[in-house]
Design an enzyme around this catalytic site. Structure first.
Site, mmCIF file in Angstrom:
data_model
loop_
_atom_site.group_PDB
_atom_site.id
_atom_site.type_symbol
_atom_site.label_atom_id
_atom_site.label_comp_id
_atom_site.label_asym_id
_atom_site.label_seq_id
_atom_site.Cartn_x
_atom_site.Cartn_y
_atom_site.Cartn_z
ATOM 1 N N LYS A 34 -4.675 7.574 -7.385
ATOM 2 C CA LYS A 34 -4.378 8.831 -6.684
ATOM 3 C C LYS A 34 -3.802 8.587 -5.291
ATOM 4 C CE LYS A 34 -6.352 11.196 -10.017
ATOM 5 N NZ LYS A 34 -5.586 11.871 -11.017
ATOM 6 N N CYS A 35 -3.055 7.525 -5.141
ATOM 7 C CA CYS A 35 -2.502 7.106 -3.857
ATOM 8 C C CYS A 35 -0.997 7.378 -3.838
ATOM 9 C CB CYS A 35 -2.787 5.605 -3.692
ATOM 10 S SG CYS A 35 -2.084 4.814 -2.234
ATOM 11 N N GLY A 36 -0.446 7.580 -2.660
ATOM 12 C CA GLY A 36 0.997 7.739 -2.548
ATOM 13 C C GLY A 36 1.754 6.502 -3.007
ATOM 14 N N LEU A 37 1.080 5.361 -3.032
ATOM 15 C CA LEU A 37 1.704 4.109 -3.470
ATOM 16 C C LEU A 37 1.495 3.834 -4.961
ATOM 17 C CD1 LEU A 37 0.658 1.909 -0.417
ATOM 18 C CD2 LEU A 37 2.863 3.004 -0.819
ATOM 19 N N THR A 38 0.791 4.723 -5.647
ATOM 20 C CA THR A 38 0.495 4.526 -7.073
ATOM 21 C C THR A 38 1.738 4.274 -7.926
ATOM 22 O OG1 THR A 38 -1.553 5.771 -6.874
ATOM 23 C CG2 THR A 38 -0.648 5.570 -9.084
#
Length: 159
Positions: A34-38
């Protein structure tokens, strides 16, 4: 000491001795769904698919320490990574990468390859490149795209 002195568990809970990767180059990554970097999962999987037959492995270590960005239970998390990003490289059970109860693997990696502002892992998708003898070689920032580290992987595999 080397990375092969450590053990962990797959997301399924099965035992995962890192010594089984002896002689291969590894990329160890702390991950989150659930990360912007996912979306980096896509690039990581592409790197894995391109080089896995040449002795390259990736192990994802999910972590929920950064803004609770890995809220899923272990097996649901692994299924989500497979379905949404095509991830086929191993994912472990969720771990902690910082603090006194950090996983021993990450304590070792942070000591061997400190960051620029101390040795703490700063965010999800910090990456550690490991040589075939189990020695940590290079640390990459969370924002380093997998395509940007491909040159290092390719060079190591041709040495």
């Amino acid at each position: 000491m080397s990375i092969y002195d450590f053990d962990t568990k797959y997301s399924s809970g099965d035992y995962l001795p890192l010594e089984q990767f002896k002689g291969k180059h590894l990329l160890i990554v702390n991950t989150a769904t659930k990360c912007g970097l996912t979306p980096q999962f896509i690039g990581l999987e592409a790197l894995y698919e391109k080089y896995k037959d040449q002795g390259f492995e990736i192990i994802g270590f999910p972590c929920n320490q950064f803004a609770s960005q890995e809220p899923l239970e272990n097996e649901v998390m692994a299924e989500t990574c497979s379905l949404n990003y095509g991830v086929s490289f191993p994912l472990t059970e969720k771990i902690k990468v910082n603090g006194s109860d950090a996983d021993p693997i990450f304590k070792y990696l942070k000591k061997a390859l400190p960051g620029t502002l101390g040795n703490a892992v700063k965010w999800n998708f910090t990456k550690f490149l490991i040589g075939p003898e189990g020695q940590p070689l290079k640390r990459y920032a969370p924002t380093a795209e997998p395509s940007a580290i491909e040159k290092d992987v390719a060079e190591l595999l041709t040495d």
